[in-house]
Motif scaffolding. Structure first.
Motif, PDB file in Angstrom:
ATOM      1  N   LYS A  86       1.135   7.830  48.510  1.00  0.00           N
ATOM      2  CA  LYS A  86       2.265   7.014  48.949  1.00  0.00           C
ATOM      3  C   LYS A  86       1.858   6.087  50.091  1.00  0.00           C
ATOM      4  O   LYS A  86       2.470   5.064  50.343  1.00  0.00           O
ATOM      5  N   TYR A  87       0.787   6.443  50.789  1.00  0.00           N
ATOM      6  CA  TYR A  87       0.357   5.663  51.951  1.00  0.00           C
ATOM      7  C   TYR A  87      -1.033   5.066  51.730  1.00  0.00           C
ATOM      8  O   TYR A  87      -1.771   4.823  52.678  1.00  0.00           O
ATOM      9  N   SER A  88      -1.419   4.848  50.463  1.00  0.00           N
ATOM     10  CA  SER A  88      -2.741   4.286  50.186  1.00  0.00           C
ATOM     11  C   SER A  88      -2.837   2.886  50.751  1.00  0.00           C
ATOM     12  O   SER A  88      -1.836   2.191  50.917  1.00  0.00           O
ATOM     13  N   ILE A  89      -4.043   2.464  51.062  1.00  0.00           N
ATOM     14  CA  ILE A  89      -4.270   1.166  51.697  1.00  0.00           C
ATOM     15  C   ILE A  89      -4.972   0.264  50.687  1.00  0.00           C
ATOM     16  O   ILE A  89      -6.206   0.182  50.663  1.00  0.00           O
ATOM     17  N   PRO A  90      -4.248  -0.415  49.817  1.00  0.00           N
ATOM     18  CA  PRO A  90      -4.908  -1.262  48.834  1.00  0.00           C
ATOM     19  C   PRO A  90      -5.395  -2.550  49.457  1.00  0.00           C
ATOM     20  O   PRO A  90      -4.838  -3.018  50.440  1.00  0.00           O
ATOM     21  N   LEU A 120      -7.011  -7.343  63.446  1.00  0.00           N
ATOM     22  CA  LEU A 120      -7.246  -5.900  63.394  1.00  0.00           C
ATOM     23  C   LEU A 120      -6.417  -5.259  62.286  1.00  0.00           C
ATOM     24  O   LEU A 120      -6.886  -4.344  61.594  1.00  0.00           O
ATOM     25  N   ALA A 121      -5.179  -5.732  62.102  1.00  0.00           N
ATOM     26  CA  ALA A 121      -4.343  -5.177  61.040  1.00  0.00           C
ATOM     27  C   ALA A 121      -4.974  -5.421  59.676  1.00  0.00           C
ATOM     28  O   ALA A 121      -5.016  -4.528  58.825  1.00  0.00           O
ATOM     29  N   LYS A 122      -5.472  -6.610  59.467  1.00  0.00           N
ATOM     30  CA  LYS A 122      -6.117  -6.934  58.192  1.00  0.00           C
ATOM     31  C   LYS A 122      -7.375  -6.083  57.990  1.00  0.00           C
ATOM     32  O   LYS A 122      -7.663  -5.632  56.879  1.00  0.00           O
ATOM     33  N   SER A 123      -8.106  -5.849  59.065  1.00  0.00           N
ATOM     34  CA  SER A 123      -9.341  -5.080  58.959  1.00  0.00           C
ATOM     35  C   SER A 123      -9.077  -3.613  58.646  1.00  0.00           C
ATOM     36  O   SER A 123      -9.945  -2.928  58.109  1.00  0.00           O
ATOM     37  N   LEU A 124      -7.875  -3.114  58.988  1.00  0.00           N
ATOM     38  CA  LEU A 124      -7.533  -1.734  58.651  1.00  0.00           C
ATOM     39  C   LEU A 124      -7.420  -1.530  57.146  1.00  0.00           C
ATOM     40  O   LEU A 124      -7.521  -0.409  56.653  1.00  0.00           O
ATOM     41  N   LYS A 125      -7.194  -2.609  56.414  1.00  0.00           N
ATOM     42  CA  LYS A 125      -7.043  -2.497  54.967  1.00  0.00           C
ATOM     43  C   LYS A 125      -8.375  -2.517  54.230  1.00  0.00           C
ATOM     44  O   LYS A 125      -8.433  -2.147  53.063  1.00  0.00           O
ATOM     45  N   GLU A 126      -9.411  -3.005  54.901  1.00  0.00           N
ATOM     46  CA  GLU A 126     -10.656  -3.299  54.201  1.00  0.00           C
ATOM     47  C   GLU A 126     -11.722  -2.259  54.515  1.00  0.00           C
ATOM     48  O   GLU A 126     -12.088  -2.070  55.666  1.00  0.00           O
ATOM     49  N   PRO A 127     -12.238  -1.558  53.498  1.00  0.00           N
ATOM     50  CA  PRO A 127     -13.322  -0.607  53.726  1.00  0.00           C
ATOM     51  C   PRO A 127     -14.574  -1.353  54.177  1.00  0.00           C
ATOM     52  O   PRO A 127     -14.610  -2.588  54.133  1.00  0.00           O
ATOM     53  N   PRO A 128     -15.564  -0.608  54.688  1.00  0.00           N
ATOM     54  CA  PRO A 128     -15.708   0.846  54.650  1.00  0.00           C
ATOM     55  C   PRO A 128     -14.951   1.555  55.766  1.00  0.00           C
ATOM     56  O   PRO A 128     -14.529   0.927  56.729  1.00  0.00           O
ATOM     57  N   THR A 133      -4.951  14.430  53.331  1.00  0.00           N
ATOM     58  CA  THR A 133      -4.382  15.404  54.256  1.00  0.00           C
ATOM     59  C   THR A 133      -3.220  16.137  53.611  1.00  0.00           C
ATOM     60  O   THR A 133      -3.112  17.359  53.700  1.00  0.00           O
ATOM     61  N   ILE A 134      -2.343  15.370  52.947  1.00  0.00           N
ATOM     62  CA  ILE A 134      -1.227  15.968  52.219  1.00  0.00           C
ATOM     63  C   ILE A 134      -1.269  15.459  50.784  1.00  0.00           C
ATOM     64  O   ILE A 134      -1.880  14.432  50.492  1.00  0.00           O
ATOM     65  N   GLN A 135      -0.601  16.158  49.883  1.00  0.00           N
ATOM     66  CA  GLN A 135      -0.669  15.819  48.468  1.00  0.00           C
ATOM     67  C   GLN A 135      -0.063  14.475  48.168  1.00  0.00           C
ATOM     68  O   GLN A 135      -0.445  13.808  47.212  1.00  0.00           O
ATOM     69  N   GLU A 136       0.895  14.043  48.985  1.00  0.00           N
ATOM     70  CA  GLU A 136       1.565  12.779  48.724  1.00  0.00           C
ATOM     71  C   GLU A 136       0.871  11.617  49.434  1.00  0.00           C
ATOM     72  O   GLU A 136       1.490  10.608  49.729  1.00  0.00           O
ATOM     73  N   HIS A 137      -0.430  11.762  49.703  1.00  0.00           N
ATOM     74  CA  HIS A 137      -1.122  10.699  50.444  1.00  0.00           C
ATOM     75  C   HIS A 137      -1.150   9.390  49.682  1.00  0.00           C
ATOM     76  O   HIS A 137      -1.295   8.326  50.269  1.00  0.00           O
ATOM     77  N   ARG A 181       2.135   1.662  59.572  1.00  0.00           N
ATOM     78  CA  ARG A 181       2.041   2.133  58.185  1.00  0.00           C
ATOM     79  C   ARG A 181       0.586   2.297  57.754  1.00  0.00           C
ATOM     80  O   ARG A 181       0.223   3.273  57.082  1.00  0.00           O
ATOM     81  N   LEU A 182      -0.247   1.350  58.135  1.00  0.00           N
ATOM     82  CA  LEU A 182      -1.657   1.421  57.754  1.00  0.00           C
ATOM     83  C   LEU A 182      -2.346   2.622  58.397  1.00  0.00           C
ATOM     84  O   LEU A 182      -3.127   3.332  57.746  1.00  0.00           O
ATOM     85  N   LEU A 183      -2.049   2.872  59.658  1.00  0.00           N
ATOM     86  CA  LEU A 183      -2.657   4.013  60.349  1.00  0.00           C
ATOM     87  C   LEU A 183      -2.176   5.337  59.765  1.00  0.00           C
ATOM     88  O   LEU A 183      -2.965   6.270  59.583  1.00  0.00           O
ATOM     89  N   VAL A 184      -0.889   5.422  59.465  1.00  0.00           N
ATOM     90  CA  VAL A 184      -0.363   6.634  58.845  1.00  0.00           C
ATOM     91  C   VAL A 184      -1.031   6.859  57.494  1.00  0.00           C
ATOM     92  O   VAL A 184      -1.340   7.999  57.106  1.00  0.00           O
ATOM     93  N   GLY A 185      -1.295   5.768  56.788  1.00  0.00           N
ATOM     94  CA  GLY A 185      -1.991   5.894  55.516  1.00  0.00           C
ATOM     95  C   GLY A 185      -3.358   6.514  55.661  1.00  0.00           C
ATOM     96  O   GLY A 185      -3.770   7.352  54.848  1.00  0.00           O
ATOM     97  N   HIS A 186      -4.090   6.132  56.700  1.00  0.00           N
ATOM     98  CA  HIS A 186      -5.416   6.712  56.927  1.00  0.00           C
ATOM     99  C   HIS A 186      -5.322   8.179  57.351  1.00  0.00           C
ATOM    100  O   HIS A 186      -6.162   8.996  56.972  1.00  0.00           O
TER     101      HIS A 186
END
Length: 625
Positions: free
Chosen positions: A291-295, A235-243, A285-289, A275-280
């Protein structure tokens, strides 16, 4: 196919050969034995075919066991037909008339079961799904749902991508509607193929698999088995992968697992899920998003230094060689000549560091991921934010370390923004997440001081939104968690912060019982002795007309009488000389409550009530009694 299945099949194959040979050598009941021989040979052929197939192990074990039992009975019956030691011996080996038909029926059932087992284990041989029209196998007659579960799990193993996605959707529906079905899916080894589908399938299959796994989380035991199967890392790995649509379902599934069994919150945290959830939540939502991008994970990570060196070398070699470094950015027809999309212009200087860094981002797939996220529709983005907030809420429950991880990021600022500008489930789960963090902070000084210190911009933003919703006072799914949050943060407010108590007091005035009760509980945290500003807060409660409201709630509050009495006792204890208390008749209600057994003997007030009554009697006019 595992060695265990091959070993299971060896015995019935040997038995089938033995039965066929023995039936061919029978001296009596020749016609019946010939029929059994034909059945045994057919069964032996099917069993050998099954041994060459990739069988689904759970039904294979059941089918193999019942087939072996049927063949053993057939062999025992055939052995009676080979005896040629005279009429007297045959007299003592009388074969009942129904024995042969019964054995033949059992062999027919075994043939059907093995045929069904081969068919479901090789669904690619039946692309039109016609096997579903052949009815239930005999082995599942007493529990038809078991046949459906086996059928769908088998398709997850060897079906086409479309068939696997369809079977995952069906399993999700079954698990959603019935706890027993969900447990059966787990028992029949349905978790492993669902996890594999989530890792390897197309988007439709991944979404269906994530939804099915979320519905399988019915209780603590089922979650434990899912975690043992390795669901946390998948599930953690799937949080990184779109869509995003798939990521939203994955976030929901994480929330479901943590809600049903909080013991495994840390297992998800170890896989960097927070960290991944906070990134989403932070995205757009905020200008510094950023910083939490999910590459997405690149094929081979490249340092900035190596990128610069490689780019410099490519420039020296010439433009034709430079084109071989990474993908050809300018080949994208939709890039508007490299402008407006974060990519370098075609005619930009090759030595410019911005160009180098952007080229590295493209090489690693980051720009492509960002483009994909930006191109998603607003509804999908909102759904992902809502489910990410839901998962964070469930992860944060009673977990100090996870709450600390959430608050050390910019999540609180995100929640404040979503409370202000979000709608529907986004607002709801943001409010619940804040409430859960505040509940943990209430009992943890370090978390209170770090996350909700008065000078923190994020804490200020959160409190502003909580207060705004409470002041509006509309009874919806936001109001109660916001009231609870303000109460849990009661010890974080300074004496100069005078805006919080008044709106809570106003909620005591003829409001819905749940709202009034939550407001009373919150105000009690402001007025209790443990709060170092309790005197100030009690005076504010009185100034807002709280004494009058509390007297009414103690007399007529029904479900919240005790809670209202506790708060009234604290107010009377800390500000006993207040004229407002005398005018509201507080002493009279305290005397009345002390005579009500169910109130005076309640553990919450049995010590508090006499002390408060004595303090008010000391300072109030005796004529008021």
């Amino acid at each position: 196919m595992s060695e265990a299945v091959k070993s299971m099949l060896a015995k019935p194959i040997q038995l089938a050969d033995h039965v066929a040979k023995a039936a061919g050598a029978a001296l009596s009941y020749r016609a019946e034995c010939t029929e059994i021989k034909t059945k045994a040979e057919h069964l032996a052929s099917l069993l050998r075919q099954a041994a060459r197939s990739d069988l689904y192990e759970r039904p294979a074990a059941r089918v193999t066991e019942e087939t072996a039992q049927a063949l053993s009975k057939a062999l025992s019956l055939i052995s009676k037909c080979r005896d040629h030691n005279g009429i007297l011996r045959r007299l003592f080996n009388i074969i009942p008339a129904g024995s042969f038909p019964r054995v033949v029926d059992q062999l027919d059932n075994s043939i059907q079961n093995v045929s069904w087992l081969i068919r479901i284990s090789s669904p690619d041989n039946d692309p039109d799904g016609e096997s579903d029209l052949h009815g239930l196998p005999n082995i599942a007659q007493n529990e038809p749902i078991l046949f459906l579960i086996w059928d769908h799990i088998a398709k997850l193993h060897t079906g086409s991508p479309e068939a696997r996605a369809d079977s995952a959707s069906n399993l999700a529906s079954m698990a959603r509607d019935n706890d027993h079905f969900a447990r059966k899916i787990i028992e029949e080894d349905g978790v492993a193929p669902l996890l594999r589908l989530l890792k390897e399938s197309r988007d439709e299959g991944r979404e269906a698999a994530a939804r099915a796994l979320g519905y399988l989380a019915r209780d603590k035991e089922s979650v434990a088995r899912l975690v043992q199967a390795g669901i946390c890392s998948v599930l953690a790995k799937s949080l990184k992968e779109p869509p995003m649509k798939v990521q939203a379902v994955v976030a929901w599934a994480i929330g479901e697992l943590c809600a049903k069994n909080p013991d495994f919150q840390d297992s998800f945290a170890e896989n960097h899920v927070v960290r991944l959830l906070v990134g989403h939540v932070a995205f757009e939502t905020i200008q510094e998003h950023s910083k939490y991008s999910i590459p997405t994970a690149p094929a081979k990570a490249m340092s900035l230094h190596s990128v610069v060196l490689a780019h410099t070398k490519s420039v020296r070699l010439g433009s034709s060689d430079a084109q071989n470094f990474g993908p050809n950015i300018n080949s994208n027809k939709n890039n508007n000549n490299g402008t407006g999309n974060g990519l370098p212009k075609p005619n930009a200087p090759k030595t410019h560091i911005h160009s180098v860094v952007q080229s590295a981002m493209v090489t690693n797939g980051s720009v492509g991921v960002t483009r994909g996220r930006l191109s998603e529709d607003a509804e999908t983005k909102a759904q992902l934010k809502a489910m990410a907030a839901y998962a964070l809420w469930c992860l944060a429950k009673d977990n100090v370390n996870i709450c600390k991880s959430i608050t050390e990021s910019r999540a609180l600022l995100c929640f404040a923004t979503l409370l202000e500008k979000g709608t529907g489930e986004v607002q709801k789960y943001s409010a619940l997440a804040v409430m859960e963090i505040a509940r943990v902070a209430e009992h943890n000084l370090a978390l209170r001081q770090s996350a909700f210190k008065p000078s923190s911009p994020a804490a200020k933003a959160v409190v502003e939104q909580l207060l705004r919703i409470v002041q509006i006072g509309v009874y919806d799914e936001l109001l109660l968690p916001c009231i609870t949050s303000l109460g849990c943060l009661a010890r974080t407010f300074q004496a100069s912060e005078t805006r919080i108590v008044g709106p809570l007091v106003q909620l005591l005035d003829e409001r819905e019982p749940p709202v009034a009760k939550e407001a009373v509980i919150a105000l009690t945290k402001f007025a209790c002795t443990e709060n170092h500003l309790h005197v100030t807060h009690c005076k504010t409660i009185i100034e807002g007309g709280g004494a009058r409201h509390l007297v009414q709630l103690v007399y007529l509050g029904d479900q919240i009488q005790i809670e209202a009495l506790v708060l009234l006792c604290y107010v009377a204890l800390h500000v006993p000389d207040s004229e407002e208390l005398e005018q509201a008749g507080v002493l009279a209600v305290l005397l009345w409550a002390s005579k009500q057994a169910h109130m005076a003997q309640d553990v919450k007030v049995e010590n508090l009530l006499p002390e408060a009554k004595a303090r008010v009697e000391l300072f109030q006019s005796r004529g008021t009694r």
